[in-house]
Scaffold this active site. Sequence first.
Site, PDB file in Angstrom:
ATOM      1  N   CYS A 184      -7.972 -10.904   1.131  1.00  0.00           N
ATOM      2  CA  CYS A 184      -7.978 -10.515   2.548  1.00  0.00           C
ATOM      3  C   CYS A 184      -8.054 -11.735   3.457  1.00  0.00           C
ATOM      4  CB  CYS A 184      -9.158  -9.578   2.834  1.00  0.00           C
ATOM      5  SG  CYS A 184      -9.168  -9.114   4.573  1.00  0.00           S
TER       6      CYS A 184
ATOM      7  N   ARG B 195      -1.876   6.566   9.613  1.00  0.00           N
ATOM      8  CA  ARG B 195      -2.005   6.048   8.237  1.00  0.00           C
ATOM      9  C   ARG B 195      -2.082   7.192   7.219  1.00  0.00           C
ATOM     10  NH1 ARG B 195      -3.935   0.762   8.256  1.00  0.00           N
ATOM     11  NH2 ARG B 195      -3.161  -0.306  10.106  1.00  0.00           N
TER      12      ARG B 195
ATOM     13  N   ARG C  67       0.861  -1.199   0.000  1.00  0.00           N
ATOM     14  CA  ARG C  67       0.000   0.000   0.000  1.00  0.00           C
ATOM     15  C   ARG C  67       0.889   1.238   0.000  1.00  0.00           C
ATOM     16  NH1 ARG C  67      -3.598  -0.304   5.061  1.00  0.00           N
ATOM     17  NH2 ARG C  67      -4.883  -1.755   3.881  1.00  0.00           N
TER      18      ARG C  67
ATOM     19  N   CYS D 266     -15.444  -3.290   0.482  1.00  0.00           N
ATOM     20  CA  CYS D 266     -14.026  -3.504   0.783  1.00  0.00           C
ATOM     21  C   CYS D 266     -13.487  -4.587  -0.148  1.00  0.00           C
ATOM     22  CB  CYS D 266     -13.862  -3.931   2.230  1.00  0.00           C
ATOM     23  SG  CYS D 266     -14.501  -5.590   2.527  1.00  0.00           S
TER      24      CYS D 266
ATOM     25  N   LYS E 154      -3.533   1.220  15.107  1.00  0.00           N
ATOM     26  CA  LYS E 154      -3.566   2.117  13.944  1.00  0.00           C
ATOM     27  C   LYS E 154      -4.207   3.444  14.316  1.00  0.00           C
ATOM     28  CE  LYS E 154      -6.034  -0.630  11.279  1.00  0.00           C
ATOM     29  NZ  LYS E 154      -7.029  -1.245  10.369  1.00  0.00           N
TER      30      LYS E 154
ATOM     31  N   CYS F  85     -13.994  -2.305   6.796  1.00  0.00           N
ATOM     32  CA  CYS F  85     -13.193  -1.483   5.874  1.00  0.00           C
ATOM     33  C   CYS F  85     -14.047  -0.786   4.824  1.00  0.00           C
ATOM     34  CB  CYS F  85     -12.145  -2.332   5.180  1.00  0.00           C
ATOM     35  SG  CYS F  85     -11.061  -3.182   6.325  1.00  0.00           S
TER      36      CYS F  85
ATOM     37  N   LYS G  95      -5.840   7.181  12.438  1.00  0.00           N
ATOM     38  CA  LYS G  95      -6.263   7.725  11.139  1.00  0.00           C
ATOM     39  C   LYS G  95      -6.620   9.201  11.223  1.00  0.00           C
ATOM     40  CE  LYS G  95      -7.674   3.267   9.390  1.00  0.00           C
ATOM     41  NZ  LYS G  95      -8.747   2.404   8.867  1.00  0.00           N
TER      42      LYS G  95
ATOM     43  N   CYS H  12     -16.265  -8.360   6.707  1.00  0.00           N
ATOM     44  CA  CYS H  12     -16.179  -8.778   8.108  1.00  0.00           C
ATOM     45  C   CYS H  12     -16.362  -7.530   8.989  1.00  0.00           C
ATOM     46  CB  CYS H  12     -14.832  -9.469   8.389  1.00  0.00           C
ATOM     47  SG  CYS H  12     -13.469  -8.337   8.675  1.00  0.00           S
TER      48      CYS H  12
HETATM   49 FE1  SRM Z   1      -9.045  -2.082   6.488  1.00  0.00          FE
HETATM   50  C1  SRM Z   1      -7.482  -4.653   8.049  1.00  0.00           C
HETATM   51  C2  SRM Z   1      -8.290  -3.378   3.497  1.00  0.00           C
HETATM   52  C3  SRM Z   1      -9.871   0.844   5.054  1.00  0.00           C
HETATM   53  C4  SRM Z   1     -10.641  -1.167   9.366  1.00  0.00           C
HETATM   54  N1  SRM Z   1      -8.017  -3.722   5.878  1.00  0.00           N
HETATM   55  C5  SRM Z   1      -7.419  -4.649   6.689  1.00  0.00           C
HETATM   56  C6  SRM Z   1      -6.590  -5.630   5.872  1.00  0.00           C
HETATM   57  C7  SRM Z   1      -5.194  -5.082   5.764  1.00  0.00           C
HETATM   58  C8  SRM Z   1      -6.602  -7.088   6.366  1.00  0.00           C
HETATM   59  C9  SRM Z   1      -5.479  -7.511   7.290  1.00  0.00           C
HETATM   60  O1  SRM Z   1      -5.267  -6.896   8.343  1.00  0.00           O
HETATM   61  O2  SRM Z   1      -4.818  -8.490   6.950  1.00  0.00           O
HETATM   62  C10 SRM Z   1      -7.342  -5.526   4.513  1.00  0.00           C
HETATM   63  C11 SRM Z   1      -6.540  -5.880   3.282  1.00  0.00           C
HETATM   64  C12 SRM Z   1      -7.414  -6.462   2.210  1.00  0.00           C
HETATM   65  C13 SRM Z   1      -6.730  -6.566   0.911  1.00  0.00           C
HETATM   66  O3  SRM Z   1      -6.542  -7.715   0.438  1.00  0.00           O
HETATM   67  O4  SRM Z   1      -6.383  -5.552   0.310  1.00  0.00           O
HETATM   68  C14 SRM Z   1      -7.915  -4.125   4.611  1.00  0.00           C
HETATM   69  N2  SRM Z   1      -8.954  -1.371   4.658  1.00  0.00           N
HETATM   70  C15 SRM Z   1      -8.710  -2.078   3.525  1.00  0.00           C
HETATM   71  C16 SRM Z   1      -8.978  -1.256   2.288  1.00  0.00           C
HETATM   72  C17 SRM Z   1      -8.066  -1.598   1.114  1.00  0.00           C
HETATM   73  C18 SRM Z   1     -10.461  -1.404   1.925  1.00  0.00           C
HETATM   74  C19 SRM Z   1     -10.861  -0.852   0.583  1.00  0.00           C
HETATM   75  O5  SRM Z   1     -11.533  -1.612  -0.112  1.00  0.00           O
HETATM   76  O6  SRM Z   1     -10.576   0.297   0.252  1.00  0.00           O
HETATM   77  C20 SRM Z   1      -8.788   0.154   2.879  1.00  0.00           C
HETATM   78  C21 SRM Z   1      -7.357   0.608   2.850  1.00  0.00           C
HETATM   79  C22 SRM Z   1      -7.244   2.000   3.348  1.00  0.00           C
HETATM   80  C23 SRM Z   1      -5.853   2.576   3.219  1.00  0.00           C
HETATM   81  O7  SRM Z   1      -5.478   2.926   2.101  1.00  0.00           O
HETATM   82  O8  SRM Z   1      -5.174   2.714   4.233  1.00  0.00           O
HETATM   83  C24 SRM Z   1      -9.226  -0.097   4.314  1.00  0.00           C
HETATM   84  N3  SRM Z   1     -10.025  -0.428   7.125  1.00  0.00           N
HETATM   85  C25 SRM Z   1     -10.388   0.615   6.324  1.00  0.00           C
HETATM   86  C26 SRM Z   1     -11.387   1.414   6.980  1.00  0.00           C
HETATM   87  C27 SRM Z   1     -12.093   2.633   6.387  1.00  0.00           C
HETATM   88  C28 SRM Z   1     -11.332   3.901   6.598  1.00  0.00           C
HETATM   89  O9  SRM Z   1     -10.196   3.905   7.092  1.00  0.00           O
HETATM   90  O10 SRM Z   1     -11.898   4.932   6.273  1.00  0.00           O
HETATM   91  C29 SRM Z   1     -11.623   0.819   8.215  1.00  0.00           C
HETATM   92  C30 SRM Z   1     -12.696   1.255   9.243  1.00  0.00           C
HETATM   93  C31 SRM Z   1     -12.356   2.503   9.949  1.00  0.00           C
HETATM   94  C32 SRM Z   1     -11.586   2.203  11.205  1.00  0.00           C
HETATM   95  O11 SRM Z   1     -10.368   2.119  11.118  1.00  0.00           O
HETATM   96  O12 SRM Z   1     -12.224   2.018  12.236  1.00  0.00           O
HETATM   97  C33 SRM Z   1     -10.744  -0.326   8.299  1.00  0.00           C
HETATM   98  N4  SRM Z   1      -9.023  -2.767   8.406  1.00  0.00           N
HETATM   99  C34 SRM Z   1      -9.781  -2.270   9.421  1.00  0.00           C
HETATM  100  C35 SRM Z   1      -9.554  -3.093  10.585  1.00  0.00           C
HETATM  101  C36 SRM Z   1     -10.181  -2.873  11.984  1.00  0.00           C
HETATM  102  C37 SRM Z   1      -9.338  -1.982  12.801  1.00  0.00           C
HETATM  103  C38 SRM Z   1      -9.834  -1.787  14.204  1.00  0.00           C
HETATM  104  O13 SRM Z   1      -9.882  -0.660  14.644  1.00  0.00           O
HETATM  105  O14 SRM Z   1     -10.159  -2.778  14.863  1.00  0.00           O
HETATM  106  C39 SRM Z   1      -8.653  -4.102  10.215  1.00  0.00           C
HETATM  107  C40 SRM Z   1      -8.098  -5.228  11.097  1.00  0.00           C
HETATM  108  C41 SRM Z   1      -7.005  -4.777  12.010  1.00  0.00           C
HETATM  109  O15 SRM Z   1      -6.454  -3.694  11.881  1.00  0.00           O
HETATM  110  O16 SRM Z   1      -6.709  -5.569  12.894  1.00  0.00           O
HETATM  111  C42 SRM Z   1      -8.346  -3.882   8.827  1.00  0.00           C
HETATM  112 FE1  SF4 Z   2     -10.885  -7.695   4.866  1.00  0.00          FE
HETATM  113 FE2  SF4 Z   2     -12.778  -7.443   6.664  1.00  0.00          FE
HETATM  114 FE3  SF4 Z   2     -11.456  -5.315   5.819  1.00  0.00          FE
HETATM  115 FE4  SF4 Z   2     -13.139  -6.450   4.202  1.00  0.00          FE
HETATM  116  S1  SF4 Z   2     -13.691  -5.519   6.150  1.00  0.00           S
HETATM  117  S2  SF4 Z   2     -11.035  -5.841   3.666  1.00  0.00           S
HETATM  118  S3  SF4 Z   2     -12.958  -8.571   4.751  1.00  0.00           S
HETATM  119  S4  SF4 Z   2     -10.587  -6.966   6.964  1.00  0.00           S
END
Ligand code: SRM
Ligand code: SF4
Length: 568
Positions: free
Chosen positions: A438, A151, A81, A432, A213, A481, A215, A477
Site C-alpha cells: 500500500c 464499489r 481487485r 488492512c 468513491k 481500511c 459504498k 493509516c
Molecule cells: Fe481502502 C485506499 C485497501 C477497504 C478506505 N485501500 C486503499 C488503497 C487502494 C490504497 C491506495 O489508494 O493506493 C489500499 C490498497 C492496499 C493494497 O495494497 O491492497 C486499500 N481498502 C483496502 C482493502 C484491501 C483493505 C483490506 O485489508 O481488506 C479493502 C478493499 C475493499 C474492496 O474490496 O473494495 C479496503 N478502504 C476500505 C474500507 C472498509 C470498507 O469499505 O468497509 C475503508 C473505510 C470505509 C470508508 O470508505 O470510509 C477504506 N481506502 C480507504 C480510503 C479513504 C477513503 C476516504 O473516504 O477518504 C482510501 C484512500 C482514498 O480513497 O483516497 C483507501
Molecule cells: Fe493502505 Fe491506509 Fe488503507 Fe491500510 S488503511 S490499506 S495503510 S490506505
Amino acid sequence: MKKNNKIDVKKNVTDAERIKENSNYLRGTIVEDLKNDITNSFTGDNFSLIRFHGMYQQDNRDLRLERYEQKLEPLYSMMLRCRLPGGVIKAKKWLKIDQFATQNTLYSSIRLTNRQTFQFHGILKKKLKDAHKMLHEIELDALGTANDVNRNVLCTSNPMESLIHKSAYAWAKKISELLLPHTKAYVEIWLDQKKITKKDKEPILGKTYLPRKFKTTVVIPPYNDVDLYANDMNFIVVSKKNNIIGFNVLIGGGLSFVHGNKLTWPFLAQELGYISIEKTLLIAESIVTTQRDWGNRTNRNNAKTRYTIKNVGLENFKREVERRSGVTFEEIRPYNFTNRGDSFGWKKDICNYWSLTLFIPNGRIDDNNNQSLKLGLSKIANIHDGNFRLTSNQNIIITEIPEDKKDDIEKIAITHGLIRNISNLRQNSMACVSFPTCPLAMAEAERVLSFFITKLENIMLKYNVEKETIIFRISGCPNGCGRSLLSEIGLIGKSIGRYNLYIGGNRIGSRIPKIYKENITEKEILINLDFLIKVWSNHRQKEEDFGDFTIRKGIIKEVVDPVYDFWN
Ligand code: SRM
Ligand code: SF4
C-alpha cells in the site's frame, strides 16, 4: 475565481475531476501505455484512470530504497481487485484465480478483502490483459472496483441460509449492475473488443463519474457482518413470512479522516426512511445521482456523501431523493442488530446442504513454511461443485456441500490449517493490507496483527477473560481500511512502529471509538491495554463488553456526534 459571487466550479475542481472529464469515458491513453515496454508503470492521467478498471499501480515498499540506491526504477506492478457482489464465486472458478496468482503475480498470494472480494498483488503491466481475460473467461470482471464509482456491493454472507438471504443477494447483484459504469472502455482496452458505440453515455454516473468513491450494502438483521454503518448507502432488509417486503435505507457512513485535519471525520450511516421493495432501484439511483450532483468536487477530503449531507442537511438530501425518484420515504421500520463477525464451522442450509466457514488470517491466502492455505483451498475447489462465499471479515465460506463430501472437505481443511483452534479475540480481529504494497501506509497492519493478538491473548489469559472477545482492528493509516473506527480497540498508524490508540466502539459496530493515546509505540500500546483489560476484568458488570465498559466508567468519552466528539 468568482463570477457574480458564485464559485467558478470548473476552475476550482480538483485534478481528479479534470482527469475524468478529459478521459474520453475512462480511456485516456491506457492503450498507448500498454505498448510501452520501457517502463512497468502507467504515465500521467492513466495512473488514476486504471483504477476505474479495478487496478492500482504500486511498488514493493520493502525494496524501494534498495532499488533507488541501485538507480533502478521502483518495482512497479499492479494490484487488481475483482468485482464480486455479495462475495459469491463458484469453487471451480476459484481454481483459475488460484492458478493465475501462482503463475502470474510477484507475490503468488490471493488477498481476500473486507468488501467480499479478492485482490491479486504484483501483476506486471504486460500481464494485465491476461488477468482481465482470465476473469472474463470465468464471467467476472474488475470494473468499478476502485475510484469514483459505486464499489463492490456487500451483502450479508451465505445466501443459502434462508430464502431471505437468497433474495437479498439477488438485490445486491441488481444494485451492482445498475450502478456500473456504462463506458465500453473496459472491454475495448482489456478484452480487445472492437469499438462498438460511437458515443458513450453514463446515464447514472455522468461524464465525470462520482465526486468520490461510493459504498453500498444489503443487510439482513440481526447480522451486521458487513459493517453497514461505514457505507454510503445501505438497504436493511424488512421481511414478512420469509419474503423481503422492503428496506430501511441508511446513508452517509464513512470512516476515513486526515491526521490533524478537524474538517475531516468518520460518520455513521443515518436513517432516511423505509421503502417498499419495488422502489429499491429507483431509490438507489436517486441517492447516487443526488450525491453525484451535490457532492464536493473541489476538495476530495470533503467529497464523500457524509460531507454532502453535512453541507445540505439530511432533510434536504432526503427531499431531493424523493423529488428525483417520485417516492416518499415511510417511517423507518423497527430493526435490531445483535451480531457482527462470522460464525465459524459447520452449518446446514435451507436445501439441506452443509456450509463450512473458514478463518483466513488477514484474508491472506498463500503457502509458506507454516501453512498451506492456498493449496488447501484449491484442493477443496477441485472436489467441490458448490460455491465459495467471501465474507466482509476477510474469511471464506464453502457452501452447498452435500453430506457425502463433508468428511473429505473437513479432512483437507484440517490438513492445510484451514480449521484450527483459535481464540475468539483472533477470530474477530482484522487488519488492512498496509506494507509492503500500500503506497499510503504509515505503519504496519497486516504483518503485525498476529503479534498484537498473541500479546493480547496472554493479557486476557492473565486476567481470566481469555474466553471473551474484544473487536480489535488495525489500519496502517487514517484512511481506515481495517475499519478500526468501528472497533472496541482500534489502532491507526502514524509512522513506522507508532499508532494512535482508539477505544470505546461497541460490539455490533454502531459506535465510533475515540482517541485514548496518541502516537505511541507498540510497547506503550501493550502497557495501556494490559491496564485497561485488567480494570475491565475486575470491574465489569456481568458480561459487559469492553467497549461499553470503557464508556460507562468514563475511561473514554462517548462519541455521539462524531463531527465534534471525534476530535474534542
Ligand atoms: Fe481502502 C485506499 C485497501 C477497504 C478506505 N485501500 C486503499 C488503497 C487502494 C490504497 C491506495 O489508494 O493506493 C489500499 C490498497 C492496499 C493494497 O495494497 O491492497 C486499500 N481498502 C483496502 C482493502 C484491501 C483493505 C483490506 O485489508 O481488506 C479493502 C478493499 C475493499 C474492496 O474490496 O473494495 C479496503 N478502504 C476500505 C474500507 C472498509 C470498507 O469499505 O468497509 C475503508 C473505510 C470505509 C470508508 O470508505 O470510509 C477504506 N481506502 C480507504 C480510503 C479513504 C477513503 C476516504 O473516504 O477518504 C482510501 C484512500 C482514498 O480513497 O483516497 C483507501
Ligand atoms: Fe493502505 Fe491506509 Fe488503507 Fe491500510 S488503511 S490499506 S495503510 S490506505
